[in-house]
Design a protein around this motif. Structure first.
Motif, PDB file in Angstrom:
ATOM      1  N   GLY A   1       1.809  21.565   2.177  1.00 11.78           N
ATOM      2  CA  GLY A   1       3.008  21.795   2.970  1.00 11.78           C
ATOM      3  C   GLY A   1       3.349  20.727   3.979  1.00 11.78           C
ATOM      4  N   ALA A   2       2.586  19.655   4.034  1.00 11.90           N
ATOM      5  CA  ALA A   2       2.882  18.585   4.983  1.00 11.90           C
ATOM      6  C   ALA A   2       4.057  17.733   4.488  1.00 11.90           C
ATOM      7  CB  ALA A   2       1.658  17.703   5.173  1.00 11.90           C
ATOM      8  N   GLU A   3       4.792  17.171   5.438  1.00 12.17           N
ATOM      9  CA  GLU A   3       5.829  16.198   5.104  1.00 12.17           C
ATOM     10  C   GLU A   3       5.150  14.834   5.009  1.00 12.17           C
ATOM     11  OE1 GLU A   3       9.781  14.165   7.155  1.00 12.17           O
ATOM     12  OE2 GLU A   3       9.132  16.167   7.813  1.00 12.17           O
ATOM     13  N   VAL A   4       5.134  14.257   3.816  1.00 15.28           N
ATOM     14  CA  VAL A   4       4.371  13.037   3.589  1.00 15.28           C
ATOM     15  C   VAL A   4       5.297  11.875   3.271  1.00 15.28           C
ATOM     16  CG1 VAL A   4       2.608  11.920   2.163  1.00 15.28           C
ATOM     17  CG2 VAL A   4       2.399  14.349   2.747  1.00 15.28           C
ATOM     18  N   ASN A   5       5.129  10.785   4.002  1.00 18.05           N
ATOM     19  CA  ASN A   5       5.863   9.544   3.757  1.00 18.05           C
ATOM     20  C   ASN A   5       4.897   8.569   3.086  1.00 18.05           C
ATOM     21  OD1 ASN A   5       7.453   7.285   3.760  1.00 18.05           O
ATOM     22  ND2 ASN A   5       7.447   6.997   5.978  1.00 18.05           N
ATOM     23  N   ARG A   6       5.093   8.336   1.805  1.00 12.88           N
ATOM     24  CA  ARG A   6       4.207   7.452   1.054  1.00 12.88           C
ATOM     25  C   ARG A   6       4.673   6.001   1.216  1.00 12.88           C
ATOM     26  NH1 ARG A   6       1.868  10.104  -4.176  1.00 12.88           N
ATOM     27  NH2 ARG A   6       2.060  12.351  -3.789  1.00 12.88           N
ATOM     28  N   LEU A   7       3.796   5.177   1.786  1.00 14.06           N
ATOM     29  CA  LEU A   7       4.109   3.764   1.986  1.00 14.06           C
ATOM     30  C   LEU A   7       3.367   2.961   0.922  1.00 14.06           C
ATOM     31  CD1 LEU A   7       3.565   3.742   5.845  1.00 14.06           C
ATOM     32  CD2 LEU A   7       5.766   3.842   4.656  1.00 14.06           C
ATOM     33  N   ASN A   8       4.095   2.262   0.086  1.00 15.00           N
ATOM     34  CA  ASN A   8       3.495   1.477  -0.989  1.00 15.00           C
ATOM     35  C   ASN A   8       2.781   0.254  -0.408  1.00 15.00           C
ATOM     36  OD1 ASN A   8       2.992  -0.313  -3.190  1.00 15.00           O
ATOM     37  ND2 ASN A   8       4.593   0.696  -4.381  1.00 15.00           N
ATOM     38  N   GLY A   9       1.454   0.239  -0.525  1.00 14.39           N
ATOM     39  CA  GLY A   9       0.669  -0.843   0.055  1.00 14.39           C
ATOM     40  C   GLY A   9       0.935  -2.200  -0.560  1.00 14.39           C
ATOM     41  N   GLU A  10       1.474  -2.228  -1.774  1.00 15.76           N
ATOM     42  CA  GLU A  10       1.800  -3.511  -2.402  1.00 15.76           C
ATOM     43  C   GLU A  10       3.105  -4.074  -1.857  1.00 15.76           C
ATOM     44  OE1 GLU A  10       1.817  -3.136  -6.605  1.00 15.76           O
ATOM     45  OE2 GLU A  10      -0.335  -2.749  -6.757  1.00 15.76           O
ATOM     46  N   GLU A  11       3.941  -3.215  -1.297  1.00 17.64           N
ATOM     47  CA  GLU A  11       5.272  -3.645  -0.872  1.00 17.64           C
ATOM     48  C   GLU A  11       5.419  -3.845   0.627  1.00 17.64           C
ATOM     49  OE1 GLU A  11       8.003  -0.794  -2.408  1.00 17.64           O
ATOM     50  OE2 GLU A  11       7.633  -1.322  -4.521  1.00 17.64           O
TER      51      GLU A  11
ATOM     52  N   GLU B   1       3.714  -3.794   4.839  1.00 15.60           N
ATOM     53  CA  GLU B   1       2.580  -3.870   5.744  1.00 15.60           C
ATOM     54  C   GLU B   1       2.960  -3.208   7.057  1.00 15.60           C
ATOM     55  OE1 GLU B   1       1.496  -7.812   6.861  1.00 15.60           O
ATOM     56  OE2 GLU B   1       3.564  -8.518   6.943  1.00 15.60           O
ATOM     57  N   ILE B   2       1.996  -2.583   7.715  1.00 20.20           N
ATOM     58  CA  ILE B   2       2.246  -1.940   8.998  1.00 20.20           C
ATOM     59  C   ILE B   2       2.091  -2.985  10.099  1.00 20.20           C
ATOM     60  CG2 ILE B   2       1.472  -0.143  10.593  1.00 20.20           C
ATOM     61  CD1 ILE B   2       0.556   1.458   8.151  1.00 20.20           C
ATOM     62  N   THR B   3       3.102  -3.081  10.943  1.00 21.38           N
ATOM     63  CA  THR B   3       3.124  -4.143  11.969  1.00 21.38           C
ATOM     64  C   THR B   3       2.933  -3.625  13.389  1.00 21.38           C
ATOM     65  OG1 THR B   3       5.547  -3.991  12.073  1.00 21.38           O
ATOM     66  CG2 THR B   3       4.585  -5.628  10.559  1.00 21.38           C
ATOM     67  N   ASN B   4       3.087  -2.319  13.593  1.00 20.71           N
ATOM     68  CA  ASN B   4       2.936  -1.793  14.950  1.00 20.71           C
ATOM     69  C   ASN B   4       2.719  -0.290  14.881  1.00 20.71           C
ATOM     70  OD1 ASN B   4       2.778  -1.919  17.727  1.00 20.71           O
ATOM     71  ND2 ASN B   4       4.992  -1.732  18.044  1.00 20.71           N
ATOM     72  N   ILE B   5       1.882   0.197  15.815  1.00 22.15           N
ATOM     73  CA  ILE B   5       1.609   1.625  15.929  1.00 22.15           C
ATOM     74  C   ILE B   5       1.970   2.055  17.341  1.00 22.15           C
ATOM     75  CG2 ILE B   5      -0.229   3.362  15.998  1.00 22.15           C
ATOM     76  CD1 ILE B   5      -1.610   1.780  13.757  1.00 22.15           C
ATOM     77  N   LYS B   6       2.749   3.145  17.461  1.00 19.66           N
ATOM     78  CA  LYS B   6       3.214   3.615  18.757  1.00 19.66           C
ATOM     79  C   LYS B   6       2.737   5.043  19.020  1.00 19.66           C
ATOM     80  CE  LYS B   6       7.475   0.835  18.754  1.00 19.66           C
ATOM     81  NZ  LYS B   6       8.955   0.883  18.877  1.00 19.66           N
ATOM     82  N   GLY B   7       2.523   5.330  20.287  1.00 24.24           N
ATOM     83  CA  GLY B   7       2.104   6.664  20.694  1.00 24.24           C
ATOM     84  C   GLY B   7       1.249   6.574  21.940  1.00 24.24           C
ATOM     85  N   VAL B   8       1.177   7.681  22.661  1.00 27.57           N
ATOM     86  CA  VAL B   8       0.353   7.730  23.873  1.00 27.57           C
ATOM     87  C   VAL B   8      -0.897   8.546  23.575  1.00 27.57           C
ATOM     88  CG1 VAL B   8       0.281   8.305  26.317  1.00 27.57           C
ATOM     89  CG2 VAL B   8       2.422   7.500  25.302  1.00 27.57           C
ATOM     90  N   SER B   9      -0.818   9.869  23.721  1.00 27.55           N
ATOM     91  CA  SER B   9      -1.985  10.685  23.391  1.00 27.55           C
ATOM     92  C   SER B   9      -2.115  10.850  21.872  1.00 27.55           C
ATOM     93  CB  SER B   9      -1.887  12.054  24.067  1.00 27.55           C
ATOM     94  OG  SER B   9      -0.728  12.741  23.621  1.00 27.55           O
ATOM     95  N   ARG B  10      -0.972  10.836  21.173  1.00 28.80           N
ATOM     96  CA  ARG B  10      -0.995  10.933  19.715  1.00 28.80           C
ATOM     97  C   ARG B  10       0.074  10.009  19.136  1.00 28.80           C
ATOM     98  NH1 ARG B  10      -3.568  14.340  16.191  1.00 28.80           N
ATOM     99  NH2 ARG B  10      -2.733  14.312  14.064  1.00 28.80           N
ATOM    100  N   ILE B  11      -0.185   9.507  17.954  1.00 27.33           N
ATOM    101  CA  ILE B  11       0.763   8.611  17.289  1.00 27.33           C
ATOM    102  C   ILE B  11       2.106   9.316  17.113  1.00 27.33           C
ATOM    103  CG2 ILE B  11      -0.049   9.311  14.987  1.00 27.33           C
ATOM    104  CD1 ILE B  11       0.563   6.450  14.046  1.00 27.33           C
ATOM    105  N   CYS B  12       3.180   8.564  17.323  1.00 29.85           N
ATOM    106  CA  CYS B  12       4.512   9.141  17.162  1.00 29.85           C
ATOM    107  C   CYS B  12       5.404   8.312  16.235  1.00 29.85           C
ATOM    108  CB  CYS B  12       5.195   9.323  18.513  1.00 29.85           C
ATOM    109  SG  CYS B  12       5.514   7.768  19.401  1.00 29.85           S
ATOM    110  N   GLU B  13       5.020   7.035  16.008  1.00 24.63           N
ATOM    111  CA  GLU B  13       5.885   6.182  15.195  1.00 24.63           C
ATOM    112  C   GLU B  13       5.114   4.957  14.710  1.00 24.63           C
ATOM    113  OE1 GLU B  13      10.371   5.151  15.951  1.00 24.63           O
ATOM    114  OE2 GLU B  13       9.142   3.625  16.944  1.00 24.63           O
TER     115      GLU B  13
END
Length: 281
Positions: free
Chosen positions: A168-178, A180-192
């Motif tokens: 039941g989770a909302e899942v965003n599948r990011l294709n690792g071949e296409e 790359e993650i460039t930044n992670i945002k969040g304070v107590s928990r990741i938000c973006e």
């Protein structure tokens, strides 16, 4: 305690090796693994269609007649001198045991290289984990998130994404071949997270409360530090085209080696190399 063969690692490569050893007639074999059960990381997902080959090996391993020490970790390896037996120190629930082996197969696999190992910029919030960590949490019935971004770059991540969607989770599948993650945002928990297309350079951002990410591997070879077994700069076990190390009667296969791509455990080439090592005098 002395054995004809000791296999360190009861993941799929180790179990496949044990099956080959049994078919080759070896009687005195010991298998060691630090997990509570054989099968390796992700074995709880083996009922999914992506892991049909792994499930078959795991089921066949129920016919093994060998000792399997679970929750046991090799903590030291000492090469035999002048053709003598190799010595291995093993930490078990009952204490440290010293064993000897004529031949040793190293199938200890690897861990996933996490966000920290890939030096992704951003904050350090909760909710960022590898797929192996996520599987472990699910095995203990934890809910890991509701809006999950998962970096798909392996059979494990693909199966995990499917399982999370079924839960039941909302899942965003990011294709690792296409991308790359460039930044992670969040304070107590990741938000973006922010991502970039590897080909076009196009940037995008996605909200999430959980990121499942890894890229690369960390070979499980810590017990070989200080031993005579040669490791490369990434701590992979150095092997030749047949899986042999620089130490006589010691071979290695799987993702703990510098030839991970060559030795696909399901290939005839790998099976033949394992059999050749096991049968050598």
């Amino acid at each position: 305690m002395a054995y004809e063969l000791v296999i360190i690692g009861a993941g799929i490569t180790g179990l496949k090796s044990a099956l080959i050893a049994q078919k080759s007639g070896l009687k005195d074999v010991l298998i060691i693994d630090y997990e509570k059960q054989k099968g390796g990381f992700g074995s709880s997902l083996f009922d999914r269609e992506e892991f049909g080959e792994e499930k078959k090996i795991l089921e066949e391993s129920d016919q093994l007649t060998y000792e399997i020490w679970t929750q046991s970790t090799a903590v030291g390896f000492f090469a035999g001198e002048e053709g003598g037996n190799h010595q291995i120190s093993v930490q078990t629930p009952e204490g440290t045991k010293e064993i000897e082996a004529k031949k040793v197969l190293l199938c200890t696999g690897s861990l996933e290289k996490p966000r920290e190992g890939n030096k992704i910029p951003g904050t350090r919030p909760a909710g960022v984990m590898t797929s192996q960590m996520a599987v472990g949490l699910l095995e203990r019935d934890y809910k890991i998130g509701t809006k999950i971004a998962i970096y798909e770059n392996s059979k494990l991540t693909e199966a995990l994404a499917g399982l999370l969607e079924e839960k039941g989770a909302e899942v965003n599948r990011l294709n690792g071949e296409e991308v790359e993650i460039t930044n992670i945002k969040g304070v107590s928990r990741i938000c973006e997270i922010e991502v970039k297309n590897k080909s076009t350079g196009e940037k995008a951002s996605y909200p999430c409360d959980t990121l499942i990410y890894s890229n690369g591997k960390i070979p499980c070879t810590f017990y070989l530090k200080g031993s005579e077994v040669e490791l490369d700069d990434e701590q992979n076990i150095k092997v030749d085209e047949k899986g042999n190390t620089n130490i006589a009667r010691v071979a290695a296969f799987g993702s703990c080696t510098n030839k991970t791509e060559k030795f696909d455990v399901f290939s005839a080439e790998t099976e033949n190399a394992i059999r050749e090592f096991i049968q050598q005098q």
